[in-house]
Design a protein around this motif. Structure first.
Motif, mmCIF file in Angstrom:
data_model
loop_
_atom_site.group_PDB
_atom_site.id
_atom_site.type_symbol
_atom_site.label_atom_id
_atom_site.label_comp_id
_atom_site.label_asym_id
_atom_site.label_seq_id
_atom_site.Cartn_x
_atom_site.Cartn_y
_atom_site.Cartn_z
ATOM 1 N N ALA A 1 -12.781 1.934 -4.023
ATOM 2 C CA ALA A 1 -13.389 3.177 -3.542
ATOM 3 C C ALA A 1 -12.759 4.404 -4.187
ATOM 4 C CB ALA A 1 -13.255 3.266 -2.026
ATOM 5 N N GLU A 2 -11.715 4.189 -4.979
ATOM 6 C CA GLU A 2 -10.971 5.276 -5.634
ATOM 7 C C GLU A 2 -10.460 6.279 -4.605
ATOM 8 O OE1 GLU A 2 -12.117 6.177 -9.935
ATOM 9 O OE2 GLU A 2 -14.071 5.890 -8.972
ATOM 10 N N LEU A 3 -9.760 5.724 -3.615
ATOM 11 C CA LEU A 3 -9.168 6.539 -2.564
ATOM 12 C C LEU A 3 -7.656 6.606 -2.746
ATOM 13 C CD1 LEU A 3 -11.151 5.353 0.579
ATOM 14 C CD2 LEU A 3 -11.366 7.537 -0.631
ATOM 15 N N PRO A 4 -7.078 7.799 -2.703
ATOM 16 C CA PRO A 4 -5.627 7.928 -2.850
ATOM 17 C C PRO A 4 -4.894 7.504 -1.582
ATOM 18 C CG PRO A 4 -6.626 10.084 -2.484
ATOM 19 C CD PRO A 4 -7.753 9.110 -2.609
ATOM 20 N N ALA A 5 -3.813 6.775 -1.754
ATOM 21 C CA ALA A 5 -2.960 6.385 -0.635
ATOM 22 C C ALA A 5 -1.624 5.948 -1.200
ATOM 23 C CB ALA A 5 -3.588 5.254 0.175
ATOM 24 N N VAL A 6 -0.583 6.057 -0.408
ATOM 25 C CA VAL A 6 0.741 5.589 -0.800
ATOM 26 C C VAL A 6 1.121 4.428 0.105
ATOM 27 C CG1 VAL A 6 3.198 6.169 -0.949
ATOM 28 C CG2 VAL A 6 1.468 7.798 -1.755
ATOM 29 N N ILE A 7 1.633 3.373 -0.526
ATOM 30 C CA ILE A 7 2.036 2.159 0.186
ATOM 31 C C ILE A 7 3.474 1.867 -0.196
ATOM 32 C CG2 ILE A 7 1.585 -0.309 0.499
ATOM 33 C CD1 ILE A 7 -1.297 0.692 -0.890
ATOM 34 N N ILE A 8 4.355 1.768 0.784
ATOM 35 C CA ILE A 8 5.752 1.423 0.513
ATOM 36 C C ILE A 8 5.997 -0.009 0.948
ATOM 37 C CG2 ILE A 8 8.164 1.883 1.091
ATOM 38 C CD1 ILE A 8 7.510 4.801 1.340
ATOM 39 N N ASN A 9 6.538 -0.804 0.025
ATOM 40 C CA ASN A 9 6.916 -2.187 0.314
ATOM 41 C C ASN A 9 8.414 -2.323 0.142
ATOM 42 O OD1 ASN A 9 7.298 -4.929 0.579
ATOM 43 N ND2 ASN A 9 6.020 -5.517 -1.161
ATOM 44 N N MET A 10 9.140 -2.478 1.246
ATOM 45 C CA MET A 10 10.562 -2.783 1.185
ATOM 46 C C MET A 10 10.696 -4.308 1.251
ATOM 47 S SD MET A 10 12.150 -0.016 0.746
ATOM 48 C CE MET A 10 12.172 1.746 1.059
#
Length: 356
Positions: free
Chosen positions: A95-104
């Protein structure tokens, strides 16, 4: 600017707020639980929304909805939780949607353990969900970089309209270091042409990933691939240490690079010509930089806290011009600089001269 002692998880959370985060949804899992805990207090203070969702799947889909409305949105989790989010990450990319995902990252497969690991490299850089999509993936190796690249991730997510992943681990999540809380001038990104802000007075818009018309999906995929090609041209980041006179190069990212650098400094003091190249963007990968180094480097040693994942990308870049060896630790264990030092000694058969 004064330095503030911060834990990695808290640095990432506060940096996200400084970057203009307005919506966070997540679900608890060790070793990143301080991120949602921090947001539960801080986000309402700055006019944002915090939701502890009923599941990881619900959380990432809430992020999809908030992003579609034009808000800076993010989620965070650790390895098993990120696995549950993969379907919606594919939707965000499509969908070309901006988001930030953090994976620890934590040890795996399965529930594994809660110690630091790097076993999610494949999942992050090869597209853990379905379809021909990619994400920008950043691998900080200090709490300061975790601060810096969290802010940077929001900027790049908006610039490219894409999900962006910060790939940390249990080590960087829980360590404490002084942080300069610098905030660059944030760019104003015009979202008015695509965000769902209400259709009163304008034609309605649709954000969707189901493309059923003949040729429609293929056209969209070509568009996405052109975007990813531009990342390879514009977005690659890496750093080298002691490379200019080296015959041997360690390739490592994140906490493995941090630990390897300590071992490399000791080895150089003892006379071994060894350096480090540290990919900061895991996708796009600094393939050309490693290819150029292979003209002068005799042996590459890939150090990663998994059974050997990034080594595949290093081998592709080297393309048989130099040896590529692996020091991999797949158990989700605490690895020390002494462990890396001993492994490099064994791989290179280096022995410092005896002083009589």
């Amino acid at each position: 600017m004064n330095k503030v002692l911060m834990k990695g998880t808290e640095a990432a959370a506060e940096a996200a707020i400084k970057a203009g985060l307005k919506f966070y949804a997540g679900y608890p899992i060790t070793p990143q639980n301080e991120i949602p805990e921090y947001f539960s207090k801080r986000l309402p203070e700055v006019g944002g929304v915090f939701i502890q969702a009923e599941s990881e799947i619900a959380a990432i889909n809430m992020v999809y909805g908030a992003s579609a409305c034009g808000f800076r949105a993010m989620t965070s989790s650790s390895s098993p939780g990120i696995s549950l989010k993969q379907e919606a990450i594919s939707y965000l990319a499509a969908a070309e949607l901006p988001a930030v995902i953090i994976n620890m990252m934590r040890g795996g497969p399965g529930l594994g353990n809660i110690s630091g690991s790097q076993a999610d490299y494949f999942q992050a850089v090869k597209g853990g969900g379905h379809g021909d999509y990619r994400m920008l993936v950043y691998a900080p190796f200090s709490v300061q970089e975790l601060w810096d690249y969290t802010i940077f991730a929001f900027e790049k997510a908006d610039e490219w309209r894409t999900p962006v992943m910060i790939l940390g681990d249990g080590v960087i999540a829980q360590m404490m270091e002084p942080v300069i809380q610098k905030v660059p001038e944030l760019r104003k990104i015009d979202k008015s042409q695509w965000a769902l802000t209400g259709a009163k007075g304008r034609p309605s818009r649709f954000i969707r990933t189901l493309l059923m018309e003949e040729g429609e999906l293929e056209k969209h995929n070509y568009k996405l691939q052109e975007k990813y090609k531009k990342w390879n041209e514009q977005e690659i980041q890496y750093k080298t240490y002691f490379i200019d006179d080296s015959d041997i190069a360690v390739v490592a990212f994140g906490s493995a690079a941090r630990i390897s650098l300590s071992a490399i400094r000791k080895l150089r003091q003892e006379g071994l010509k060894i350096g480090l190249i540290r990919p900061i963007t895991l996708f796009p990968f600094p393939e050309e930089a490693i290819r150029q180094l292979a003209q002068d480097i005799e042996t590459f040693i890939v150090v990663e806290f998994n059974a050997g994942q990034m080594i595949e990308d290093v081998r592709l870049a080297v393309n048989g011009v130099a040896e590529v060896k692996l020091y991999g630790r797949p158990g989700g264990s605490i690895v020390t600089a002494e462990d890396v030092y001993d492994a490099i000694i064994k791989i290179t058969k280096f022995a410092k001269a005896q002083v009589i």
